[in-house]
Design an enzyme around this catalytic site. Structure first.
Site, mmCIF file in Angstrom:
data_model
loop_
_atom_site.group_PDB
_atom_site.id
_atom_site.type_symbol
_atom_site.label_atom_id
_atom_site.label_comp_id
_atom_site.label_asym_id
_atom_site.label_seq_id
_atom_site.Cartn_x
_atom_site.Cartn_y
_atom_site.Cartn_z
ATOM 1 N N GLU A 283 0.924 -1.229 0.057
ATOM 2 C CA GLU A 283 0.138 -0.019 -0.005
ATOM 3 C C GLU A 283 1.011 1.269 -0.052
ATOM 4 O O GLU A 283 1.651 1.486 0.887
ATOM 5 C CB GLU A 283 -0.772 0.084 1.290
ATOM 6 N N CYS A 317 -1.647 9.463 2.791
ATOM 7 C CA CYS A 317 -1.330 9.000 1.734
ATOM 8 C C CYS A 317 -2.316 9.518 0.281
ATOM 9 O O CYS A 317 -1.786 9.697 -0.590
ATOM 10 C CB CYS A 317 -1.326 7.609 1.513
HETATM 11 P P1 NAD Z 1 9.017 4.711 3.368
HETATM 12 O O1 NAD Z 1 8.938 4.130 2.191
HETATM 13 O O2 NAD Z 1 10.302 5.634 3.335
HETATM 14 O O3 NAD Z 1 9.208 3.661 4.820
HETATM 15 C C1 NAD Z 1 8.274 2.850 5.116
HETATM 16 C C2 NAD Z 1 8.755 1.726 5.954
HETATM 17 O O4 NAD Z 1 9.539 1.253 5.101
HETATM 18 C C3 NAD Z 1 9.521 2.331 7.016
HETATM 19 O O5 NAD Z 1 9.295 1.267 8.246
HETATM 20 C C4 NAD Z 1 10.975 2.222 6.684
HETATM 21 O O6 NAD Z 1 11.991 1.977 7.839
HETATM 22 C C5 NAD Z 1 10.935 0.798 6.030
HETATM 23 N N1 NAD Z 1 12.073 0.867 4.966
HETATM 24 C C6 NAD Z 1 12.596 1.487 4.243
HETATM 25 N N2 NAD Z 1 13.604 1.030 3.708
HETATM 26 C C7 NAD Z 1 13.680 -0.075 3.568
HETATM 27 C C8 NAD Z 1 14.235 -1.330 2.914
HETATM 28 N N3 NAD Z 1 15.262 -1.165 2.104
HETATM 29 N N4 NAD Z 1 13.713 -2.596 3.456
HETATM 30 C C9 NAD Z 1 12.854 -2.556 4.192
HETATM 31 N N5 NAD Z 1 12.061 -1.581 5.040
HETATM 32 C C10 NAD Z 1 12.349 -0.295 4.451
HETATM 33 O O7 NAD Z 1 7.916 5.621 3.711
HETATM 34 P P2 NAD Z 1 7.594 6.772 5.010
HETATM 35 O O8 NAD Z 1 8.360 7.965 4.607
HETATM 36 O O9 NAD Z 1 7.661 6.066 6.169
HETATM 37 O O10 NAD Z 1 5.738 6.834 4.916
HETATM 38 C C11 NAD Z 1 5.348 7.865 3.809
HETATM 39 C C12 NAD Z 1 4.941 7.082 2.496
HETATM 40 O O11 NAD Z 1 4.057 6.166 2.999
HETATM 41 C C13 NAD Z 1 4.102 7.949 1.686
HETATM 42 O O12 NAD Z 1 4.566 7.647 0.357
HETATM 43 C C14 NAD Z 1 2.714 7.536 2.036
HETATM 44 O O13 NAD Z 1 1.867 7.949 1.062
HETATM 45 C C15 NAD Z 1 3.056 6.190 2.012
HETATM 46 N N6 NAD Z 1 1.550 5.540 2.997
HETATM 47 C C16 NAD Z 1 0.642 4.933 2.083
HETATM 48 C C17 NAD Z 1 -0.327 4.467 2.686
HETATM 49 C C18 NAD Z 1 -1.279 3.377 2.171
HETATM 50 O O14 NAD Z 1 -2.176 2.944 2.708
HETATM 51 N N7 NAD Z 1 -1.362 3.467 0.745
HETATM 52 C C19 NAD Z 1 -0.589 4.768 4.031
HETATM 53 C C20 NAD Z 1 0.165 5.564 4.529
HETATM 54 C C21 NAD Z 1 1.366 5.744 4.186
#
Ligand code: NAD
Length: 517
Positions: A283, A317
């Site tokens: 997501e 998001c």
């Molecule tokens: P992000 O992608 O930077 O991080 C999300 C998670 O992934 C964190 O826990 C992070 O530590 C982990 N992560 C990062 N690199 C990784 C790797 N190489 N391997 C495994 N895990 C890793 O996102 P963010 O900045 O924390 O959150 C914001 C983003 O999330 C925005 O794009 C937002 O739109 C999206 N979001 C989507 C939804 C949805 O339901 N579609 C809901 C909330 C947020």
């Protein structure tokens, strides 16, 4: 007050940090550990991360980062808890008992509501009005999945003859060890959306909270222990994504990952999963749009859209970032939207009256400020200027909202900016608006605003988004999937629907032929 001016942005009430939250964060002077196999453990890397209040930069807690050794230990503990060691494993727990444990956990969360609210407000920078709504999703999610889980068919389907001497059937089973990788913007909601269906389907879980907001997941682990979950069923692994998260994605015992976050990271993890045969649901981010038709009341709809644009300061998001308004009402709409954006009260998130608080961290702040400059460089005309903001007595990551006027051939916000940041593009027809709204590679949430509901539905069906809305936005309801199209989602059926539960299981075909001879 007119109907329009009654529509306000989400607003904070005064929030006092409870002593229990402070004690939890202090942890007797030790960094908070991860939670593995029923124990609170420090990381072997001896690394810790300070988790800060983004509105004041006060360090709230020091949290141990989980390294490869801890990730492996957690995956092994979860695997053992799943299978059971000579005694009943989690996969064998009757659904009724799983549900009882879930509801016990919900009750403990409700007992410690103020601590979990402090996690959202202080650690996540959220306003109380939103944090309280988020908190309510814990019970709502648990109740929804407990109500549908008993109908989830695990085990054998009916046998049927598939050849003269051969029977066939399907067999549905939990994956085993499942990991939830959670972003920082809705920690409690997204942990609940992952945890309840994954556990109810019979899996043991690893929760990887975001590095900026680890506190609620760690607190929930403490409550899960008190609720009586067997050791290893729920494990929490704080740490950076590129370390702890990557170790999780590469662990061979992790059979399924539920990821919520940005598309780039989701694509990266999917590639890692593919190398290891791990399945995944994703997501991801969006660049939400709203179409305002010529029969809409510009003042009312501008303020409604403004409220959605500023939900969690645009760090939601599916938030609206691109607005397409019929040119017949564009001038009035733009005036009203400008008033709404300029009137937002910037302040500390725990102070009464704040509508726009600090963003989560320094990286986000600099990304947003760069995006504001790029929007202007790409031809957007600033209606509300953006730029850094100051809040007296606070050192947080504050930024002003930004609003731009644009035109159909000027794409000045192609990427998700994740702030109270929007463009308004006057259009000559609904078709033109739809074509522009659908020109984005994202596809999470879109809305159309009109008095003519049938016309709205006809347009909404044509959005290239997982959630299409008429006269509303940022909607979720249990039973309807919340998912993305394009780069915003998949694979997986989305969250909060019956298929979410089946995503947390796998199915195989079994053939049984008569013994030859
Ligand atoms: P992000 O992608 O930077 O991080 C999300 C998670 O992934 C964190 O826990 C992070 O530590 C982990 N992560 C990062 N690199 C990784 C790797 N190489 N391997 C495994 N895990 C890793 O996102 P963010 O900045 O924390 O959150 C914001 C983003 O999330 C925005 O794009 C937002 O739109 C999206 N979001 C989507 C939804 C949805 O339901 N579609 C809901 C909330 C947020």
């Amino acid at each position: 007050m007119s109907v329009a001016t009654e529509i306000q942005s989400i607003t904070a009430r005064q929030f006092e940090t409870p002593a229990k939250f402070t004690q939890f964060c202090e942890n007797g002077g030790q960094p908070l550990g991860g939670y593995i196999n029923g124990e609170h453990v420090s990381g072997a890397m001896n690394a810790s991360i300070d988790t800060v209040d983004p509105g004041s930069l006060e360090v709230l807690a020091r949290v141990c980062e989980m390294g490869q050794e801890q990730v492996d230990a957690a995956a092994e503990a979860a695997h053992r808890a799943f299978l059971g060691n000579g005694v009943s494993g989690w996969r064998d727990f009757p659904m009724e008992e799983r549900c009882e444990l879930m509801m016990k956990l919900v009750e403990l969360c409700e007992r410690d509501r103020d601590v979990l609210l402090a996690c959202e407000i202080r650690d996540g920078g959220k306003l109380s009005e939103l944090a309280e709504g988020d908190f309510d999703q814990i019970r709502a999610t648990a109740e929804y999945f407990c109500s549908i889980a008993p109908q989830l068919i695990l085990g054998d389907s009916g046998h049927r003859a598939v050849a003269a001497d051969t029977q066939g059937f399907t067999y549905r089973e939990p994956w085993g060890v499942v990991a939830g990788i959670i972003p920082w913007n809705y920690p409690i909601v997204l942990t609940s959306w992952f945890m309840f269906p994954a556990l109810l389907a019979g899996n043991c879980i690893l929760i990887k909270p975001a590095e900026d907001t680890p506190l609620s997941a760690l607190y929930i682990a403490k409550l899960a222990e008190e609720a009586g979950f067997p050791p290893g069923v729920i494990n929490v692994l704080p740490g950076r994504g590129e370390l702890t998260g990557q170790f999780i994605a590469e662990n061979p015992l992790v059979r399924y990952i539920s990821f919520t976050g940005s598309p780039g990271v989701g694509q990266h993890i999917l590639r890692t999963c593919d190398r290891h045969g791990t399945r995944m649901k994703r997501e991801m981010g969006g660049n939400g749009s709203a179409i305002v038709l010529d029969d809409a009341d510009p003042a009312i709809v501008a303020r409604k859209i403004g409220r959605h644009t500023n939900q969690h300061f645009g760090q939601t998001c599916c938030t609206i970032h691109r607005i397409f308004v019929d040119q017949k009402i564009a001038d009035d709409f733009i005036d009203a939207q400008r008033d709404f954006f300029s009137g937002l009260k910037i302040g500390y998130q725990a102070d009464a009256g704040t509508q726009l608080g600090a963003v989560i961290n320094a990286t986000q702040r600099s990304r947003i400020l760069t995006a504001q400059q790029q929007a202007t460089a790409r031809g957007g005309q600033p209606l509300v200027e953006g730029g850094p903001a100051e809040v007296a007595g606070k050192e947080g990551y504050y930024i002003r909202p930004a609003l731009y006027q644009t035109q159909p051939d000027v794409a000045c916000n192609p990427d998700e900016v994740f702030h109270c940041f929007a463009t308004i593009c006057p259009v000559s027809s609904a078709d033109q608006a739809l074509q522009l709204a659908n020109s984005s590679p994202y596809g999470l949430g879109a809305s159309v605003w009109t008095k003519d509901t049938q016309r709205g539905i006809a347009l909404a069906k044509q959005f290239r988004d997982g959630t299409a809305q008429v006269n509303c936005h940022n909607m979720i309801a249990y039973g309807l999937p919340y998912s993305g199209q394009g780069i915003s989602g998949g694979p997986g059926a989305g969250v909060n629907c019956e298929e979410t539960l089946t995503d947390y299981t796998q199915v195989k075909a079994v053939y049984v032929a008569d013994y030859p001879g």
